[in-house]
Structures are given as C-alpha cells and as structure tokens.
Motif scaffolding. Sequence first.
Motif, short mmCIF file in Angstrom:
data_model
loop_
_atom_site.label_atom_id
_atom_site.label_comp_id
_atom_site.label_asym_id
_atom_site.label_seq_id
_atom_site.Cartn_x
_atom_site.Cartn_y
_atom_site.Cartn_z
N ASP A 31 -14.78 -1.28 -5.38
CA ASP A 31 -14.00 -2.30 -5.52
C ASP A 31 -12.85 -2.04 -6.55
O ASP A 31 -11.87 -2.41 -6.42
CB ASP A 31 -14.76 -3.49 -6.08
CG ASP A 31 -15.68 -4.13 -4.82
OD1 ASP A 31 -15.15 -3.83 -3.67
OD2 ASP A 31 -16.42 -4.93 -5.09
N ALA A 32 -13.22 -1.25 -7.83
CA ALA A 32 -12.30 -1.01 -8.90
C ALA A 32 -11.06 -0.04 -8.14
O ALA A 32 -9.99 -0.24 -8.65
CB ALA A 32 -12.82 -0.42 -9.96
N ALA A 33 -11.74 0.85 -7.58
CA ALA A 33 -10.77 1.91 -6.98
C ALA A 33 -9.77 1.16 -6.04
O ALA A 33 -8.45 1.58 -6.14
CB ALA A 33 -11.52 2.94 -6.26
N VAL A 34 -10.20 0.32 -5.20
CA VAL A 34 -9.31 -0.41 -4.08
C VAL A 34 -8.26 -1.29 -4.99
O VAL A 34 -6.74 -1.35 -4.62
CB VAL A 34 -9.97 -1.31 -3.38
CG1 VAL A 34 -9.08 -2.00 -2.43
CG2 VAL A 34 -11.12 -0.32 -2.40
N SER A 35 -8.87 -2.03 -6.06
CA SER A 35 -7.96 -2.90 -6.97
C SER A 35 -6.80 -2.14 -7.76
O SER A 35 -5.80 -2.65 -7.82
CB SER A 35 -9.02 -3.63 -7.74
OG SER A 35 -8.13 -4.49 -8.69
N GLU A 36 -7.29 -0.81 -8.30
CA GLU A 36 -6.31 -0.27 -9.14
C GLU A 36 -5.27 0.75 -8.55
O GLU A 36 -4.43 1.05 -9.26
CB GLU A 36 -7.33 0.59 -10.32
CG GLU A 36 -8.00 -0.46 -11.27
CD GLU A 36 -7.11 -1.11 -12.08
OE1 GLU A 36 -6.05 -0.81 -12.34
OE2 GLU A 36 -7.74 -2.46 -12.63
N THR A 37 -5.58 1.04 -7.07
CA THR A 37 -4.85 2.15 -6.55
C THR A 37 -4.71 1.60 -5.07
O THR A 37 -4.78 0.55 -4.81
CB THR A 37 -5.71 3.47 -6.46
OG1 THR A 37 -6.62 3.26 -5.56
CG2 THR A 37 -6.21 3.91 -8.02
N GLU A 38 -4.00 2.74 -4.54
CA GLU A 38 -3.44 2.06 -2.95
C GLU A 38 -4.33 2.70 -2.14
O GLU A 38 -4.34 2.63 -0.86
CB GLU A 38 -2.20 3.04 -2.74
CG GLU A 38 -1.15 2.33 -3.68
CD GLU A 38 0.30 2.94 -3.21
OE1 GLU A 38 0.30 3.85 -2.67
OE2 GLU A 38 1.43 2.57 -3.86
N ILE A 39 -5.59 3.23 -2.52
CA ILE A 39 -6.55 3.65 -1.78
C ILE A 39 -7.06 2.46 -0.91
O ILE A 39 -7.43 1.45 -1.40
CB ILE A 39 -7.80 4.51 -2.15
CG1 ILE A 39 -8.76 5.07 -1.16
CG2 ILE A 39 -8.53 3.57 -3.09
CD1 ILE A 39 -9.70 6.20 -1.82
N SER A 40 -7.31 2.70 0.34
CA SER A 40 -8.22 1.56 1.35
C SER A 40 -9.64 1.48 0.91
O SER A 40 -10.34 2.46 0.69
CB SER A 40 -7.88 1.72 2.89
OG SER A 40 -8.55 2.67 3.37
#
Length: 273
Positions: free
Chosen positions: A185-194
């Motif tokens: 969830d943090a990866a999705v929230s902080e970057t453009e990764i799906s």
Amino acid sequence: MNVGIIGTGNMGKILIEAFIKSSAIKEQNLYIMNRTKEKAEQIQKEYPNIHVVDTAKDIVNHTQYIFICIKPLDIYPLLREIEPFLRQEQCIISITSPISVKQLESIVPCTVVRVIPSINNRVLYGNTLLTFGEKCPIHHQHFIEQLMSKISTPVTIEENITRIASDITSCGPAFFTFLLRRFIDAAVSETEISKEQATLLATKMIIGLGQLIEQEVYTLETLQEKVCVKGGITGEGIKVLEEEIGDLFHHVIQQTHAKFQQEKEKINEQFCL
C-alpha cells in the motif's frame, strides 16, 4: 485406521484437505461432521468417499482418532456429550490452545493430545505444535507424530510456551501478511507503481526470501547483511524501521497473551478450576 473430524470450519477443512492431499489418510477412512451439515456435505462434493455423519456420537462410534476443531467454549459441552460413548483405546485430539491436555484428561476416559495446526499446513508446510497427555501411550504418540509429519514439521512443546509458539506458527502468517500488504500500500501511495505490479513483486520477493532461508543459503542475520550494503539505500530504509518499529512486536505478543488469558479464565470456569 479411521479418523474423525468434528467441526469443518477453517482449520477443520484445512486439515481434511491436507490429509487427503498428502495421502496421510484415505478419503474412505475419514468421518466428518459439522453443526451445519451442509458445510460438511460441501467438502464431500470435493472428496466423495469421505463419510459425512449426523452427530458427534457417530464420529465416536466409527473412529479411533477424533480431531475436535470447534470453538474453545464449545469443547467442554461436546466432551460431556460424547464422554459416555468414548472407549479407553480411543484418542481425542484438540486443536485449540486455551484448553490444556490436563483439562481434557479430566473429562474423558481415553487418551488426549493437543495439536495446534497452521494455515501453512494446507500446502504441507509449516509446523504443528504437539502436546501429549500424561497418559498418552507411545503408540498413540507415534501415530500422531507420523500423521502430522505428512502435512508439517511437528514440534512437541510444553504447556508454558503454548501461546507464544502459537503466535509464531499459527498467527504469524496473518501478522506478516498484514505487514506485507502495508508495504504494498505504501509503495502504491508514494510512487507510480500499480497495485498489481507491487503485489506481484512483493509476493515473489517473499517466496524467494523463504527459499533462501529454507535452503540455508543465508541465516536471517546474514541475509540482512548481504542486502544491506553499508551506506546504501537499503541501510537508509533499515534506519527508519529501527526507529519506528520500536516495541511493536512486544505489544503484539502482550495483546495476544492478554486475550489468551481471558479465554483461559472462561474455560477454567467450565472445568471448575
């Protein structure tokens, strides 16, 4: 050897599926029942040679080893119900942690064992935690150990570490799945990764991590050292984890033990202890 399973909820069903997948027990040697019979009949649709029976007494009449896979507070009434029909040579196997083997032995005339499974057993992996009653003969111990070794790595434990061992083996998959989902969830929230990409990468990462440990390529300590190059990006992430995790897992263990104690107190009232 016929084996009975009373309760076909989450863990009861996992044991049934694991026993059959591993060929530990043949379908025709399994007798199952559930308070809502339809649940047991749904399992029978997948495994048509399983016997679905109507009552706990039917399980007792047809089997030698009887797994009890129901809620902790429902076990005492069940034992009282089936106690008149149990035979000395039979073996009761409870999968719930708050009830001790001593308490089980105080009710039934036969051998008792506690076996605490894990969701990992569904893929024939992980541990099962075994605690044998004082009167449990060697042949029953060997049978249970061999049976559970088909779907897990069985570990015999003492009563005093029941809760923490269960936290690690049985609750651990839920705890670390929660953390992994937060990582995604943090990866999705902080970057453009799906979310789909992040989930795929994280899933493959955790599987690979398990393989590195399983194959003893690295220990937990040396693995972190290999990835965390001094002065590198991973090290910066570790700094944040060190600062912010703090006593998180201490609090988790304190909370599970507090709930465990509450359940034990209710059970002790039933067993008049």
